[in-house]
Design an enzyme around this catalytic site. Sequence first.
Site, PDB file in Angstrom:
ATOM      1  N   TYR A 152       0.826  -1.217   0.000  1.00 30.44           N
ATOM      2  CA  TYR A 152       0.000   0.000   0.000  1.00 30.44           C
ATOM      3  C   TYR A 152       0.857   1.263   0.000  1.00 30.44           C
ATOM      4  CZ  TYR A 152      -4.639  -1.981   0.842  1.00 30.44           C
ATOM      5  OH  TYR A 152      -5.842  -2.626   0.726  1.00 30.44           O
ATOM      6  N   LYS A 157       3.336 -15.345   2.903  1.00 32.15           N
ATOM      7  CA  LYS A 157       3.571 -16.080   1.659  1.00 32.15           C
ATOM      8  C   LYS A 157       5.079 -16.299   1.583  1.00 32.15           C
ATOM      9  CE  LYS A 157       2.049 -17.738  -2.288  1.00 32.15           C
ATOM     10  NZ  LYS A 157       1.103 -18.865  -2.400  1.00 32.15           N
ATOM     11  N   ASP A 161      -2.792 -18.256   0.880  1.00 31.60           N
ATOM     12  CA  ASP A 161      -3.789 -18.974   0.068  1.00 31.60           C
ATOM     13  C   ASP A 161      -4.456 -20.076   0.890  1.00 31.60           C
ATOM     14  OD1 ASP A 161      -1.274 -20.138   0.102  1.00 31.60           O
ATOM     15  OD2 ASP A 161      -1.302 -20.800  -1.990  1.00 31.60           O
ATOM     16  N   ASP A 182      -6.184  -7.028   4.278  1.00 30.36           N
ATOM     17  CA  ASP A 182      -7.326  -6.373   3.622  1.00 30.36           C
ATOM     18  C   ASP A 182      -8.267  -7.440   3.082  1.00 30.36           C
ATOM     19  OD1 ASP A 182      -8.878  -4.333   2.372  1.00 30.36           O
ATOM     20  OD2 ASP A 182      -7.908  -4.847   0.472  1.00 30.36           O
ATOM     21  N   ASP A 211     -11.994  -9.022   4.957  1.00 30.76           N
ATOM     22  CA  ASP A 211     -13.300  -8.978   4.284  1.00 30.76           C
ATOM     23  C   ASP A 211     -13.901 -10.381   4.216  1.00 30.76           C
ATOM     24  OD1 ASP A 211     -13.233  -6.250   3.831  1.00 30.76           O
ATOM     25  OD2 ASP A 211     -13.835  -6.431   1.723  1.00 30.76           O
TER      26      ASP A 211
HETATM   27  C1  IPM Z   1     -10.350  -1.225   4.061  1.00 22.02           C
HETATM   28  C2  IPM Z   1     -10.631  -0.711   2.664  1.00 22.02           C
HETATM   29  C3  IPM Z   1      -9.493   0.213   2.258  1.00 22.02           C
HETATM   30  C4  IPM Z   1      -8.226  -0.611   2.189  1.00 22.02           C
HETATM   31  C5  IPM Z   1      -9.718   0.958   0.925  1.00 22.02           C
HETATM   32  C6  IPM Z   1     -11.022   1.720   0.934  1.00 22.02           C
HETATM   33  C7  IPM Z   1      -8.556   1.857   0.581  1.00 22.02           C
HETATM   34  O1  IPM Z   1     -10.813  -1.744   1.784  1.00 22.02           O
HETATM   35  O2  IPM Z   1     -10.310  -0.408   4.995  1.00 22.02           O
HETATM   36  O3  IPM Z   1     -10.200  -2.415   4.226  1.00 22.02           O
HETATM   37  O4  IPM Z   1      -7.932  -1.228   1.174  1.00 22.02           O
HETATM   38  O5  IPM Z   1      -7.517  -0.623   3.178  1.00 22.02           O
HETATM   39 MG    MG Z   2     -10.735  -3.638   2.666  1.00 15.39          MG
END
Ligand code: IPM
Ligand code: MG
Length: 351
Positions: free
Chosen positions: A142, A189, A221, A245, A249
């Site tokens: 990032y 990884k 993975d 990230d 999710d």
């Molecule tokens: C998160 C989001 C952010 C990230 C985006 C919106 C930049 O997906 O907070 O997880 O990738 O960190």
């Molecule tokens: Mg995210």
Amino acid sequence: MEFKIAVLAGDGIGPEIIEQAIKVLEAVGQKYNHKFHFTSALVGACAIDAVGNPFPDETFDLCMNSDAVLFGAIGDPKYDNDPKAKVRPEQGLLAMRKKLGLYANIRPVTTFKSLIHKSPLRPDLVDGADFVVIRELTGGIYFGEKGRSEDLTKAFDTCTYTKDEVIRITKLGFEYAAKRNKRLTVVDKANVLATSRLWRETVQEMEPSYKDIAVDYMFVDNAAMQIIQWPKKFDVMVTENMFGDILSDEASVITGSLGLLPSASVGIHTSVFEPIHGSYPQAAGKDIANPVATILSAAMMLELALDLQEEAKAIRDATDKSLAAGVVTVDIAEGKSYKTSEVGDWISKNI
Ligand code: IPM
Ligand code: MG
């Protein structure tokens, strides 16, 4: 006691869900005799529209001078399909993380009995799943060097980590595991990436200092697969920025409660508390979005930033009660559904 809270509502449903969290905090203030001083500032697409910068200096200054930051959501569809946009709302989020030194993102993944049937997984797989994903937030791909060749046909993003960055996030992982079930899973990884090998080597060096924690190492993975196959095996998971990230999710939806899960970003300066879901622009202004994740983020704020444990529990208890009573928004309602503002009112009254 008195506390200064920076309120960064952001875009989409941000303002309406934040309003409910503020209501609930006011109720906590009344009951426990605290005064929360809320001050709002711009972030995200609305900040670009107003001042051309997704994380203006005034917003940064306010965060630095507050005890905690309560954050809504950012993002606007007008930027999503425009890879050429010069400024993007997401840059505001990244700038905030970097400038506040928020090197750790903490996402508890908990199940709510009343919602288990909403999980995409079989109920017996998720019932009782309870783990925490700790994601490194200010390093890796990032924030590494990135660019484009002169003829524009080539691009690169660099993933970089220093040993100190690995140590500080892993330390937090060990501390969380010590407070929980004493298991730490390090996701990397290392079969391919040099940064992952540094990561693994560093954690191995740290292991002897945390003798009562069982550490295991998992390739990302494989971890993606195991979260689905056997979510109950995890206790605390620590990983680098981009793996975190993606995995956080994935982890958040397996419980069936995306609209209910809070998060904290902590580090060097003021901590930030926000729901894990996004700005849900389709629902903005309709008073239908689920405010629970934001209300539970306020509870996390009381617990982690203000050290108000009993007050945090009061919010969690009132929220559990609203779920049990079926006072919930349309996304999780079985029969009658309630508006965003009605759920906020109900939870405040039950504090
Ligand atoms: C998160 C989001 C952010 C990230 C985006 C919106 C930049 O997906 O907070 O997880 O990738 O960190
Ligand atoms: Mg995210």
